[in-house]
Motif scaffolding. Sequence first.
Motif, mmCIF file in Angstrom:
data_model
loop_
_atom_site.group_PDB
_atom_site.id
_atom_site.type_symbol
_atom_site.label_atom_id
_atom_site.label_comp_id
_atom_site.label_asym_id
_atom_site.label_seq_id
_atom_site.Cartn_x
_atom_site.Cartn_y
_atom_site.Cartn_z
ATOM 1 N N LEU A 195 -24.988 -73.735 28.691
ATOM 2 C CA LEU A 195 -24.173 -74.021 27.177
ATOM 3 C C LEU A 195 -24.851 -74.867 26.549
ATOM 4 O O LEU A 195 -24.807 -75.034 25.353
ATOM 5 C CB LEU A 195 -22.809 -74.115 27.974
ATOM 6 N N PHE A 249 -27.914 -73.945 24.803
ATOM 7 C CA PHE A 249 -27.428 -73.107 23.880
ATOM 8 C C PHE A 249 -27.082 -73.718 22.442
ATOM 9 O O PHE A 249 -27.301 -73.747 21.520
ATOM 10 C CB PHE A 249 -26.469 -72.138 24.150
ATOM 11 N N LEU A 250 -26.231 -74.777 22.688
ATOM 12 C CA LEU A 250 -25.763 -75.699 21.646
ATOM 13 C C LEU A 250 -26.629 -76.519 20.890
ATOM 14 O O LEU A 250 -27.067 -76.371 19.791
ATOM 15 C CB LEU A 250 -24.813 -76.551 22.183
ATOM 16 N N VAL A 262 -23.312 -71.706 34.982
ATOM 17 C CA VAL A 262 -24.346 -71.595 34.216
ATOM 18 C C VAL A 262 -25.331 -73.063 34.520
ATOM 19 O O VAL A 262 -26.177 -73.338 33.525
ATOM 20 C CB VAL A 262 -24.033 -71.702 32.599
ATOM 21 N N TRP A 308 -22.634 -66.312 33.257
ATOM 22 C CA TRP A 308 -21.541 -66.873 33.898
ATOM 23 C C TRP A 308 -20.753 -65.966 34.510
ATOM 24 O O TRP A 308 -20.018 -66.213 35.501
ATOM 25 C CB TRP A 308 -20.978 -67.338 32.507
ATOM 26 N N GLU A 345 -29.185 -73.695 18.847
ATOM 27 C CA GLU A 345 -28.576 -73.439 17.609
ATOM 28 C C GLU A 345 -28.418 -74.211 16.575
ATOM 29 O O GLU A 345 -28.775 -74.319 15.483
ATOM 30 C CB GLU A 345 -26.833 -72.649 17.842
ATOM 31 N N LEU A 371 -20.496 -80.077 28.530
ATOM 32 C CA LEU A 371 -21.475 -80.648 27.639
ATOM 33 C C LEU A 371 -22.122 -81.751 28.528
ATOM 34 O O LEU A 371 -21.699 -82.694 28.666
ATOM 35 C CB LEU A 371 -21.109 -81.093 26.325
ATOM 36 N N ILE A 407 -16.562 -78.793 28.012
ATOM 37 C CA ILE A 407 -16.008 -77.728 26.771
ATOM 38 C C ILE A 407 -15.258 -76.410 27.499
ATOM 39 O O ILE A 407 -14.205 -76.184 27.025
ATOM 40 C CB ILE A 407 -17.399 -77.087 26.214
ATOM 41 N N LEU A 408 -15.884 -75.770 28.475
ATOM 42 C CA LEU A 408 -15.299 -74.859 29.016
ATOM 43 C C LEU A 408 -15.015 -75.201 30.440
ATOM 44 O O LEU A 408 -15.734 -76.051 30.974
ATOM 45 C CB LEU A 408 -16.078 -73.417 29.131
ATOM 46 N N PRO A 409 -13.767 -74.569 31.067
ATOM 47 C CA PRO A 409 -13.620 -75.091 32.447
ATOM 48 C C PRO A 409 -14.941 -74.676 33.328
ATOM 49 O O PRO A 409 -15.226 -73.755 33.510
ATOM 50 C CB PRO A 409 -12.534 -74.308 32.979
ATOM 51 N N LEU A 458 -18.504 -83.973 28.013
ATOM 52 C CA LEU A 458 -17.070 -83.506 27.712
ATOM 53 C C LEU A 458 -17.196 -81.954 28.430
ATOM 54 O O LEU A 458 -18.112 -81.265 28.620
ATOM 55 C CB LEU A 458 -17.319 -83.107 26.097
#
Lengths: 488, 493
Positions: A134, A137-138, A192, A186, A141, A72, A66-68, A64
Amino acid sequence: MSPQSLMLLAVAAPVLGALGVVAAQRHPNLREALSFAAAGIALACVLALAPSVLSGGRPEVVLLEILPGAALAFRLEPLGMLFALVAAVLWPVSTLYSIGYMRGNDELHQPRFFACFALAIACTLGLAFAANLLTLFLFYELLTLITYPLVTHHQDEEARHAGRVYLGYLMGTSLTLMLIAIVATWAVAGTVEFTPGGILGGEISNAAVGGLLALFVFGIGKAAVMPMHRWLPAAMVAPTPVSALLHAVAVVKAGVFSVVKVIVYIFGVDRIAGLTSVDWLPFVAGFTIIAASVVALRADNLKRRLAYSTISQLSYVVLAAALLTPLSVIGAALHIVTHAIGKITLFFAAGAIYTAAHKTQVSELDGIARRMPWTMGAFTVGALSLIGIPPAAGFFSKWYIMLGAAQGGHWAALTVLGLSTLLNAAYFLPIIYAAYFRAPADAAHPHGEAPWPMLAAMAVTTTLVLAFFCAADVLLGFAQQIAGGAAG
Amino acid sequence: MILDHLPALQVVVPLMAAPLIVLLRSGRAGWLIATLVSWFALAVAVMLFMRVQSVGVISYAIGNWPPPWGIEYRVDALNAFVLVLVSLIASVVLPYARTSIAAEVPADRHYLLYSMFVLCLCGLLGMAITGDVFNIFVFLEISSLSGYVLIGLGRDRRALHSAFQYLIMGTIGATFYIIGVGLLYLMTGTLNLADMTVRLAAVEETRPVRAALAFITVGLSLKIALFPLHVWLPGAYAGAPSAVVAFMAGTATKVSVYVMLRFVFGIFGVRLVLPDLHLLDMLMIFSAAAMITASLTALFQKDLKRLLAYSSVAQIGYITLGLSLANNDGVTASVAHLFNHGITKAALFMLVGGIVLRVGTCQVDALAGLARRMPVTCFGIVIAGLSLVGVPGTAGFITKWHLVLAALQDGQWWVVAVVGASSLLAAAYVWRFVEVAYMQPAPADAVTRSEAPLQMLVPACAMVAACIYFGFETSFSLGGARDAAAVLLGGLR
């Protein structure tokens, strides 16, 4: 199956296993069978992935956006492969052990325990496969959150307090320092993605590299570099299987894995090797190694002693990565594996002693080897591995870290490693001595060995400790690729 | 073609529904009409959003009076986004409202409540869609007056006090706004937003224009509940019926933020705002203060609704902080957080409404062991709470990422620190609930299992699911916000 679907299945299997455990919560045998099935599938997937990675394959899945520009996504490389192997091999073993422990101690909330346990493994594998910061990090957490119910399993005041310390340190560091570090990466590099050779080196100044490295190292609280280490002893209130797999293997190794990953694939070993602003890291890691060992020396609670020993050993990995030489990077990768199997054996033994004899303090262990010969045998092998004595696996990783230190001319690091070996011996050998050669203090409390599932689990990990000494070249194959990636 | 009249329908349909509900004098019919109207409004908003994406700005002249003389409804990427947010929350809250309102409000007032609800919806949609500064005032008053009534309908007698306090503060805010608009009309002779932007260039260095800026900023800050003008908000949220809070917390302050965005970037533009008046600097400081002090206050609240209300004040600080950074990522964060925080807070207040229904109170101390009694509700609060904190995988994370990025690009390290500290405080107040609900033993006489009714639980859980969904699939929330930021910052150059 293609490597891509194997990766997805490896992460999905524990999740499905957790759902199955919840669905079958009233049927203990079915529930445990489902745990095993999930663990077996995950292990098979990870093992099936290994050959292709060893031969240079880097399978990639984008799930996916998530951010441009930051999706993911999973991409498997040798370091992640090693970490995934450790987690996937030790999960079924721990499940076997957990069944003995949880039933032997009549623990409550067992479905929740096994479900969270499986989800924690899913997060660990996701983290190991992460293609970028990213994704890492996901899962980092999520791993913190999903292990919280395990740490606070007993739901009493002590557990609640420990839970606060646990979350406070882990989320406090990651939601501030680590997030800022990732966003800053970033902002500077515009990406990243984990890239061999790093993405940052040439982009920012010497001082900024040092600052960013500090944000990462202290932001990744799971690596337990002092002063961010307090959560680990606090987490010891959890049932021992949690301490064994999660707080000696999955969670803490997720920390040092992230540190190594950042140093190798974000900064790039060669690009920051000459910079003066990163020189502080070996000293911080060295200090943690010595200071934690000294605390371990004074701890009477066995699990607390093991926890401080873990803090010390984690910084071996950080130190090895921070030395920034190819051989020390190999040592760092190897140490993630060897410490994991050694320490899980020690925790298994500690849990076995608690289950069979209800003893938690080092001072109570006089003569216990007469009643629990198998357990103490496993403990001895695990301790030898951590000290770094052949024929245990720990010898190898320590050897490579020391070679790396010598290669880079870091005499201070060599001194720290030597001193630490003495300290390791000083806090493990008295336990072994007391267990074998002292007379038992209380004859009134007869007990035998721990339940068989726990002994079987210990037998497997002990065998692994010895086997990797003989077959270290398997691990070396992966580790050299990482160092090769670091050099290129 | 009917499609050409979408902008008018967006506002006119709820406006007509309000008196219809009053005439029917039936709570059930009122609820049905209100729900259908909100779904219609959502459909219109989505169609407008898509049309704006394909054909660009839509200008609609009310009564065929050409702008700038007549009232113009003007839909661009920014307010299309706001329209979707407002109507989306209304259309999820209204199905939820029926059971919740039935328990909290006397039956003979239900039809009045639903009438006021659609009127409030009409006002908020109108504020967002209109391109006329006086028309904004009209709709602001419509939404505010109906809002006072909605809050006053709470069963607690303190709700009346809160509603009165809100009435006073809100009226001051609206008055300040209209004074500012009057001054601008004096100087430019126009009320049309676009026209005013052009004409203001000639007179922007004059005292009345600066005074107008001050009046409008302070007036809107009152409506936004920007620290330290937030004192009305906790009382109003704590006293109002749960469904009303869920709707207003997600929408009312957000639309006022939208108006502020329009004025700061659209009308005054960076030329006046940035250099010598230090408006953005002040906004930044107040936003940071909101994020820290309101989060700290939330930590010590005894009532869950008040806790969430103070959390709203803090989260509004995130939104205005992004605005005050005035760069691309900052404004994107600001607009995206309108949406992300809107759905998060709506989810939380809807779940808390279920607790109020079942437990009869939302005092934190009374919720010991609640997780065993209401497992779905409690888990939903944890998930939405994580979105408040900004944990990756939730909608809140997307905003925080851009906020930190914006602050880093601006070199404002203290802002980065404030964002970090604020999210830690959020974690602390969310975890207060977790410890009470999950770790404390339930009282001996507690009911074993009584989840909120499905009519409430399903919409609330849909909202919680949205908090996760928009943490991964960001093409609407983030993409929309990017386009909106481009519109706003494009006006500067």
